[in-house]
Structures are given as structure tokens and as C-alpha cells.
Design a protein around this motif. Structure first.
Motif, short mmCIF file in Angstrom:
data_model
loop_
_atom_site.label_atom_id
_atom_site.label_comp_id
_atom_site.label_asym_id
_atom_site.label_seq_id
_atom_site.Cartn_x
_atom_site.Cartn_y
_atom_site.Cartn_z
N GLY A 84 130.47 130.31 -8.90
CA GLY A 84 131.53 130.49 -7.91
C GLY A 84 131.24 131.28 -7.01
N GLY A 85 130.93 132.86 -7.45
CA GLY A 85 130.83 133.72 -6.83
C GLY A 85 129.43 133.74 -5.68
N LEU A 86 128.58 132.96 -6.20
CA LEU A 86 127.26 132.98 -5.33
C LEU A 86 127.47 131.84 -4.28
N PHE A 87 128.38 130.90 -4.50
CA PHE A 87 128.57 130.01 -3.33
C PHE A 87 129.46 130.44 -2.38
N VAL A 88 130.46 131.03 -2.78
CA VAL A 88 131.33 131.63 -1.94
C VAL A 88 130.64 132.82 -0.92
N ALA A 89 129.67 133.52 -1.58
CA ALA A 89 129.08 134.57 -0.71
C ALA A 89 128.12 133.78 0.35
N ILE A 90 127.34 132.82 -0.37
CA ILE A 90 126.41 131.90 0.56
C ILE A 90 127.40 131.35 1.97
N PHE A 91 128.58 130.63 1.39
CA PHE A 91 129.58 129.98 2.47
C PHE A 91 129.87 130.93 3.62
N GLY A 98 136.70 126.74 -9.46
CA GLY A 98 137.74 127.52 -9.69
C GLY A 98 138.75 127.25 -10.63
N LEU A 99 139.42 126.15 -10.26
CA LEU A 99 140.54 125.72 -10.98
C LEU A 99 140.12 125.47 -12.46
N VAL A 100 139.01 124.94 -12.64
CA VAL A 100 138.41 124.29 -14.00
C VAL A 100 138.16 125.76 -14.72
N MET A 134 136.33 132.69 -9.40
CA MET A 134 137.06 131.64 -9.65
C MET A 134 138.32 131.23 -8.56
N GLY A 135 138.51 132.19 -7.68
CA GLY A 135 139.39 131.92 -6.79
C GLY A 135 140.91 132.59 -7.00
N ALA A 136 140.77 133.55 -8.04
CA ALA A 136 141.82 134.21 -8.50
C ALA A 136 142.52 135.01 -7.19
#
Ligand code: TRP
Length: 445
Positions: free
Chosen positions: A394-401, A99-101, A233-235
Motif C-alpha cells: 500500500g505504501g509503495l503504491f501510494v508513493a508511486i501514485f 487498505g480496507l482488507v 493502509m489508508g488509516a
């Protein structure tokens, strides 16, 4: 986990809503959505888009807020804390790093485009009537030093707001400027009702044409909904970190998603009627729509030299409130770790984005023939890596996590939903969101 420096919280409930809406409302709403809707089935697209906001956007937005608020820290440390407290590997913090990147990459070109919008406040106030709007745009962008100046101004303002802190910088900025954005937008729509061909605008945007709906329509709508809500991206995660604990995540997310959609629809109603009334056709979105077609409209329209600059001020406010949320995650991480102060972090990472942005500046002129990834210019390559790869990843991994790896109690502590709502949310975050975002990712590559 080690002690992190505290960031403090937003003052009042509306500040989160305004900040998150500010992040969400950006160039995507104003020069992306209306054109996409108009050329992809009108009302049919709008309906599909609404469904995407509801079943993909909102569940992921809620997930980001859950992770951010419980740790009150940057995406890196919020992910790490959520993972460790769920007895999972701390490697999940990689999502935060991604997300930072992504934020810095996206900021680098976003700022160049927003810089051109600042430049156009002046160009539209004092248009050179000898030049066609194409010629004007080409003169504006062929000068690297001109673009660089406005890019620098935009980054400096972005970093300046962030350096002033969460309450006095970002919070105050959005509490003053988001209402102003709403006000200008309403003026622009009223202008379109009075001076424009409003019926034709309505038709273009809303008359449903289901024959244009195909699988691609769904993908475009999903991608646009996801991008427009600033997810992946964590915003929103970072802004959620500053949200007070008594604020309800579900209703707040619905408000933000609703306002974002409202702005996108109103932007269409502000833009198309005046273009049609001046006898022009809409044949592109993005840069072409705004800097060429719409600029030409302002040249001949009644009070065009007032509404033109107002419109570009609107774009600049929308971009600034988005750009601060692109930079804030990095600043939050480095200042909470006490590595450097918030002020230094804001200017160091602002400088980094500025530096990368030079590539996008040159893509308009000196390096316009230079190709980086495939047949893409530097600008298009960065857009591709940031928007098309890192955000959906990012969105995919957030949802999976959140759906599969995070402890349910930790989530429910934040969401505090009834069983029915919680299970519905789980269904979307476990199955619907990963499949949808995965599909966006695969088709965009
Ligand atoms: N939502 C913004 C727009 O509509 C663009 C955007 C995408 C964004 N992801 C973001 C902005 C992350 C800030 C942070 O233009």
C-alpha cells in the motif's frame, strides 16, 4: 463522481493530531520499538530510526493526508477521485481496497493481543504469587474461551466508538484518552526514575554501538518507522479526510511523527529500568517482554500492583486508539456510499474482524501446532499478510501514485509548500520512499 454522503470534519485542529497520534501509538511503540532499539545498536539505531521517520515516514504520511483531505472520503473513493482528477485510471482505487482488507486483517489479531492486555489489568492487580509469570501467561492463553471473551470485549468497544461517529465517537474518545495515555506514561517513567535502575535503562536504550549497525539495521528501522506511523493502509488517509482545509499538512505531520517517536522512547524509559532493577534481563520483545518479563517485575516491585494495572491500561488505550483507525476506513466506505448506516457498518465489519480473530485466538491453544503459510500459525500468517505484505505494498503504491501519476497542482493545493520544500518532498516521495519501502517489502517476503 457520484454524490457521496458527507462524513463531517473533526472539531478543532488538535483532534486530527490526537486521532492520528492515537492510530500511530500502539503495541508497536510500546513492546516493539524499545526492544528493537536496545538490541540493535541503541543510540545508533535511534538515530537511524529518526532519519527514517523524517525521510520515509513523513513524506508518505503527507501524501496520504493530501489524497484523503481533497476528497473527504474513504481511501477507496479518495484514491479514485485523485486518479480521475489527474486523468488516470480509476483502478488506482485498488490501493484503497487493499487498505480496507489490510485494516480488517490487522484488526483481527491486534484485538486478540489487546484483549490479553485487558485481561492483564486484572491479573497484575491480583497476581497469583504461587505461579511464575510464565505459568500465568500459559494458563491465560491456553484457554480459548478466556481469550475469546477479551477479544470480544475489545472489538465491541472499537465498534462502539466508531458507531458513535467522527465527532462524538472517535473525536471525543481521543480527546479524553490520549491525554490520559500521556499522563500514565509520564507516571510510569517517573516510577522508573525513582524505583528503577534508570542509568542502566538509559544505557541499554541509548548508548550507541555502531558496530551493530549493518544493512539489516536500516531495514528494521525503516520497517518499524513505517509500521509505527500506521502508514500503507489508508488509516491516516481516512483521518486526513476529516481534517479541515485550513490546517497545515507539513507541520501537522511533523507533530504526529514527533509525538509517536516521543512515546516510543518514553516507553523504553518506563520499561527497562524497572526490569533491570528487579535483577531480570531483557531477552525478548513483544508478548514475552510484556506478559512475562515485565509481569514478573511488577510482582516484586514496590507498588507493583498499582503500576502493573496502570501499565496495562496504558497498553489498552494505545491499542484502542489504533484499532479504531483500522476499522474506520471500511466503515467510511460503506456508509458514504449509503449502502448501510455507520452504525451497522461498524458492527458488521467489527464482526468480520472478530470472526477472523478466532483463528488467532486458537493459535495460542487448540491450533498452536496448525501451520498455514509455511511454518506459521494462523496468527503469524495473518500478521505476515497484513503487516509484511499489504502495508508495504500500500505504501509503495501510494508513493508511486502521488510522486509520478497525480497532478502536481492538486497536490500543491493541499500542501501549499514553498518551492524549496515542495521539491524536497517530491524528491523523497518519488525516489527515496519507493526504494526504501520496496526494499522492506522484498526483504520481508
Ligand atoms: N502503528 C501501530 C502501532 O505502532 C500499528 C499499526 C500499523 C496500525 N498500521 C496501522 C494501527 C494502521 C492502525 C492503523 O502499534
Amino acid at each position: 463522481m457520484e454524490q457521496l454522503k458527507s462524513h463531517g470534519k473533526w472539531s478543532g485542529k488538535w483532534t486530527f493530531i490526537l486521532a492520528a497520534t492515537g492510530s500511530a501509538v500502539g503495541l508497536g511503540n510500546i513492546w516493539g520499538f524499545p526492544y528493537m532499539a536496545g538490541t540493535n545498536g541503541g543510540g545508533a539505531f535511534v538515530l537511524i530510526y529518526l532519519a527514517c521517520i523524517l525521510i520515509i515516514g513523513l513524506p508518505i504520511m503527507m501524501a496520504e493526508i493530501v489524497i484523503g483531505r481533497r476528497a473527504s472520503s474513504s481511501p477507496v473513493n479518495s484514491m479514485k477521485s485523485a486518479a480521475l482528477d489527474s486523468n488516470r485510471s480509476s483502478n488506482w482505487q485498488l490501493i484503497g481496497w487493499g487498505g480496507l482488507v489490510a485494516g480488517i486483517l490487522i484488526l483481527s489479531f491486534y484485538s486478540v493481543l489487546a484483549g490479553i492486555c485487558i485481561n492483564y489489568i486484572f491479573i497484575s492487580a491480583l497476581p497469583d504469587l504461587q505461579l511464575s509469570s510464565e505459568e500465568q501467561f500459559s494458563i491465560t492463553t491456553s484457554s480459548a474461551s478466556n481469550l475469546l471473551i477479551w477479544h470480544t470485549v475489545f472489538i465491541l468497544v472499537t465498534a462502539g466508538v466508531i458507531a458513535s461517529g467522527i465527532k462524538n465517537g472517535i473525536g471525543r474518545f481521543v480527546r479524553v484518552l490520549m491525554p490520559l495515555l500521556g499522563f500514565i506514561l509520564i507516571l510510569m517513567v517517573l516510577n522508573a526514575v525513582i524505583n528503577g535502575d534508570f542509568l542502566r535503562g538509559l544505557q541499554f536504550l541509548f548508548s550507541p554501538d555502531f558496530s551493530q549497525v549493518n544493512p539489516q539495521t536500516f531495514l528494521s528501522a525503516m520497517g518499524q518507522a513505517f509500521f509505527s506511523l500506521s502508514l500503507g493502509m489508508g488509516a491516516i488517509m481516512t483521518y486526513g479526510a476529516y481534517m479541515s482545509d485550513d490546517q497545515k499538512i507539513l507541520s501537522t505531520s511533523i507533530t504526529v511523527g514527533g509525538l509517536d517517536t516521543l512515546v516510543a522512547l518514553m516507553a523504553g524509559l518506563a520499561i527497562f529500568p524497572i526490569i533491570f532493577a528487579s535483577g531480570l534481563e531483557v531477552n525478548s520483545g513483544g508478548v514475552g517482554l510484556v506478559f512475562i518479563t515485565l509481569s514478573q517485575t511488577f510482582e516484586t516491585m514496590f507498588l507493583g500492583q498499582v503500576f502493573g494495572p496502570l501499565f496495562f491500561i496504558l497498553l489498552v488505550i494505545a491499542s484502542l486508539s489504533s484499532s479504531i483507525s483500522l476499522l474506520e476506513p471500511s466503515v467510511a466506505y460503506f456508509s458514504e456510499k449509503n449502502i448501510i448506516s455507520r452504525k451497522s457498518a461498524a458492527f458488521i465489519f467489527g464482526f468480520l474482524a472478530w470472526f477472523l480473530g478466532i483463528g488467532s485466538v486458537l493459535s495460542f491453544n487448540i491450533l498452536s501446532d496448525f501451520q498455514l503459510l509455511g511454518d506459521r500459525t494462523i496468527l503469524d500468517s495473518i500478521v505476515f499478510i497484513g503487516n509484511n505484505l499489504l502495508l508495504p505494498l500500500g505504501g509503495l503504491f501510494v508513493a508511486i501514485f502521488v510522486g509520478w501519476f497525480m497532478k502536481k497542482e492538486l497536490i500543491q493545493e493541499q500542501l501549499q509548500l514553498s518551492d524549496g520544500f515542495l521539491n524536497t518532498w517530491y524528491f523523497f516521495i518519488r525516489f527515496v520512499a519507493p526504494i526504501a519501502v520496496g526494499a522492506i517489502l522484498i526483504t520481508q517476503i
